[in-house]
Design a protein around this motif. Structure first.
Motif, PDB file in Angstrom:
ATOM      1  N   ASP A 145       6.662  61.813  -6.839  1.00  0.00           N
ATOM      2  CA  ASP A 145       5.982  60.560  -7.180  1.00  0.00           C
ATOM      3  C   ASP A 145       5.782  60.345  -8.673  1.00  0.00           C
ATOM      4  OD1 ASP A 145       4.182  62.599  -7.443  1.00  0.00           O
ATOM      5  OD2 ASP A 145       2.658  61.725  -6.141  1.00  0.00           O
ATOM      6  N   TYR A 146       5.855  61.404  -9.482  1.00  0.00           N
ATOM      7  CA  TYR A 146       5.745  61.293 -10.940  1.00  0.00           C
ATOM      8  C   TYR A 146       4.495  60.502 -11.368  1.00  0.00           C
ATOM      9  CZ  TYR A 146      10.443  63.158 -10.797  1.00  0.00           C
ATOM     10  OH  TYR A 146      11.526  63.960 -10.555  1.00  0.00           O
ATOM     11  N   THR A 147       3.359  60.887 -10.796  1.00  0.00           N
ATOM     12  CA  THR A 147       2.097  60.246 -11.162  1.00  0.00           C
ATOM     13  C   THR A 147       1.384  61.078 -12.233  1.00  0.00           C
ATOM     14  OG1 THR A 147       0.997  61.374  -9.332  1.00  0.00           O
ATOM     15  CG2 THR A 147       1.787  59.120  -8.941  1.00  0.00           C
ATOM     16  N   ASN A 167       5.768  55.674 -21.930  1.00  0.00           N
ATOM     17  CA  ASN A 167       7.037  54.986 -21.673  1.00  0.00           C
ATOM     18  C   ASN A 167       6.884  54.255 -20.339  1.00  0.00           C
ATOM     19  OD1 ASN A 167      10.422  56.093 -20.853  1.00  0.00           O
ATOM     20  ND2 ASN A 167       9.724  54.129 -21.601  1.00  0.00           N
ATOM     21  N   ASN A 168       6.799  52.935 -20.408  1.00  0.00           N
ATOM     22  CA  ASN A 168       6.458  52.142 -19.228  1.00  0.00           C
ATOM     23  C   ASN A 168       7.279  50.852 -19.211  1.00  0.00           C
ATOM     24  OD1 ASN A 168       4.989  51.156 -16.956  1.00  0.00           O
ATOM     25  ND2 ASN A 168       3.631  50.026 -18.316  1.00  0.00           N
ATOM     26  N   ILE A 176       6.294  52.935 -12.839  1.00  0.00           N
ATOM     27  CA  ILE A 176       5.545  52.078 -13.750  1.00  0.00           C
ATOM     28  C   ILE A 176       4.062  52.451 -13.725  1.00  0.00           C
ATOM     29  CG2 ILE A 176       7.171  50.167 -13.518  1.00  0.00           C
ATOM     30  CD1 ILE A 176       5.179  48.818 -11.614  1.00  0.00           C
ATOM     31  N   LEU A 177       3.369  52.151 -14.812  1.00  0.00           N
ATOM     32  CA  LEU A 177       1.931  52.388 -14.870  1.00  0.00           C
ATOM     33  C   LEU A 177       1.203  51.293 -14.106  1.00  0.00           C
ATOM     34  CD1 LEU A 177       1.360  53.468 -18.597  1.00  0.00           C
ATOM     35  CD2 LEU A 177       1.698  54.916 -16.581  1.00  0.00           C
ATOM     36  N   LYS A 178       0.149  51.698 -13.398  1.00  0.00           N
ATOM     37  CA  LYS A 178      -0.678  50.764 -12.648  1.00  0.00           C
ATOM     38  C   LYS A 178      -1.982  50.502 -13.420  1.00  0.00           C
ATOM     39  CE  LYS A 178       2.304  51.154  -9.200  1.00  0.00           C
ATOM     40  NZ  LYS A 178       3.047  52.386  -9.535  1.00  0.00           N
ATOM     41  N   GLU A 179      -2.749  49.557 -12.918  1.00  0.00           N
ATOM     42  CA  GLU A 179      -3.994  49.184 -13.586  1.00  0.00           C
ATOM     43  C   GLU A 179      -4.918  50.394 -13.767  1.00  0.00           C
ATOM     44  OE1 GLU A 179      -6.739  46.930 -15.590  1.00  0.00           O
ATOM     45  OE2 GLU A 179      -4.754  46.253 -14.935  1.00  0.00           O
ATOM     46  N   GLU A 313      10.677  51.786  -9.319  1.00  0.00           N
ATOM     47  CA  GLU A 313       9.855  50.589  -9.523  1.00  0.00           C
ATOM     48  C   GLU A 313      10.310  49.769 -10.727  1.00  0.00           C
ATOM     49  OE1 GLU A 313       5.577  52.236  -7.867  1.00  0.00           O
ATOM     50  OE2 GLU A 313       6.150  52.697  -9.946  1.00  0.00           O
ATOM     51  N   GLY A 314      11.153  50.344 -11.565  1.00  0.00           N
ATOM     52  CA  GLY A 314      11.609  49.640 -12.756  1.00  0.00           C
ATOM     53  C   GLY A 314      12.709  50.425 -13.452  1.00  0.00           C
TER      54      GLY A 314
END
Length: 382
Positions: A145-147, A167-168, A176-179, A313-314
């Motif tokens: 998941d690379y969180t 890096n996003n 991608i980064l989340k809120e 996701e991107g």
């Protein structure tokens, strides 16, 4: 014989991207390793470049870049993220995203300063920090998941921490980064003098209805951040090597002190061509859909294979786990794929300092469908 000085980057060799591309060329393999499109740029953009070249716009640009392009960048940022940068004093045109990253790090890092990076990490961050005498601290994100565990990141902070590099969307993981990630980052840097380098070169390639959360959308972060982006990724012209850095004036002033002695300025006619081309927002607003279709095309072709498709996701990279196919290291497996199965990829271990092997490789899907079809056909045979 001349005695050469000790290497400033003794542990650095040729990048994995160049190595795998060379191996692909030697073996006539399909190159899904290096991140560049194999389809042409828009003829309209090429015609604009031709126009400015033929009409005499071929001399030095100003240090910070051509104002029409900076104005278009400022408008794009305001439209996309609701935040304002002054075109003349807060945006600098650079010779690609990597030069912008190099210059930002050179601007900040001195001997003994610490910089935090997140692995798997794009390969230019760490060597540049070390080149200027800095010390790299790493947070390791891991498959599948690379969180980010921000409590662990907090433990990396010291009174020597000067820079956090994000890096996003992330290359190579495609996450991608989340809120929540942004809010945790805000908490970490609050009441500190830590600066942020935000590498957002894939900002317009985000999938499945997700929104790209730029560092500049958050006042607490914008005031301390260098925002880096790239036209190579935006308009399929990686060989033009044009990017930009957006930052508050105080940071931009320091950035330009280094920039002027690095490249000084960037290709004049291509800047003007990009400025005209950007006036039509559709030239970049449809990019996510364009690449999402390519991602889905690749994933559909591989779904019945033994590859495990990790979440994407991107970016235009798909990470796949191959442990059900081979027990070889990712480096050896990538070489075998290139030589025996004629598909070149990049091993994920190249993005970790200690060469962590997770049996994961990266495939670039910024390719013509015919190219992807041939690669899928070869990979389906494994």
């Amino acid at each position: 014989m001349i005695q050469l000085p000790l290497s400033k980057l003794s542990n650095v060799g040729t990048t994995i991207f160049s190595l795998m591309t060379q191996l692909a060329n030697e073996n006539e393999a399909i190159n899904l390793s290096q991140g560049f499109p194999d389809f042409p740029a828009d003829p309209e953009l090429l015609s604009l470049a031709d126009h400015y070249i033929k009409n005499g716009f071929n001399q030095y640009a100003p240090l910070g870049g051509m104002l029409p392009l900076k104005e278009q960048i400022a408008q794009k940022i305001e439209n996309s993220h609701g935040t304002v940068y002054h075109p003349d004093t807060e945006i600098t045109i650079t010779a690609g995203g990597t030069q912008a990253i190099f210059t930002a790090i050179a601007t900040i890092i001195k001997d003994g300063d610490e910089a935090i990076i997140f692995e798997p990490a794009y390969d230019c961050y760490e060597p540049t920090v070390e080149l200027f005498g800095g010390i790299v601290k790493r947070f390791r994100m891991m498959a599948p998941d690379y969180t980010i565990n921000w409590n662990e990141v907090k433990n990396l902070i010291s009174d020597k921490t000067k820079l956090i590099i994000i890096n996003n969307p992330n290359n190579p993981s495609g996450k991608i980064l989340k809120e929540n990630d942004i809010q945790e980052l805000i908490k970490i840097v609050k009441d500190t003098n830590i600066l942020i380098l935000s590498d957002e070169v894939y900002e317009n390639i985000v999938f499945d209805g997700n929104q790209h959360l730029s560092i500049c959308q958050y006042h607490e972060l914008k005031e301390r951040s260098f925002l880096i982006a790239s036209f190579g990724k935006l308009f399929h012209v990686t060989g033009w090597k044009i990017g930009y850095c957006a930052a508050p004036k105080s940071l931009t002033d320091e950035f330009r002190k280094v920039h002027q002695f690095n490249v000084f300025c960037v290709n004049t006619p291509l800047q003007l061509a990009l400025a005209d081309y950007m006036k039509n927002e559709n030239n970049y607003l449809q990019l996510s859909q364009f690449f999402e279709e390519k991602r889905d095309f690749l994933r559909e072709g591989l779904k019945n294979t033994s590859f495990k498709l990790l979440e994407c996701e991107g970016t235009y990279f798909q990470a796949v786990k191959y442990d059900k196919i081979s027990d070889k290291t990712d480096f050896d497996f990538a070489h075998e794929l290139t030589i025996n199965h004629k598909v070149a990829t990049v091993p994920f271990s190249s993005f970790y300092k200690d060469k962590l092997n997770e049996n994961v490789i990266r495939l670039c899907f910024a390719k013509k469908n015919e190219t992807l079809e041939k690669a899928i056909e070869n990979l389906q045979k494994l």
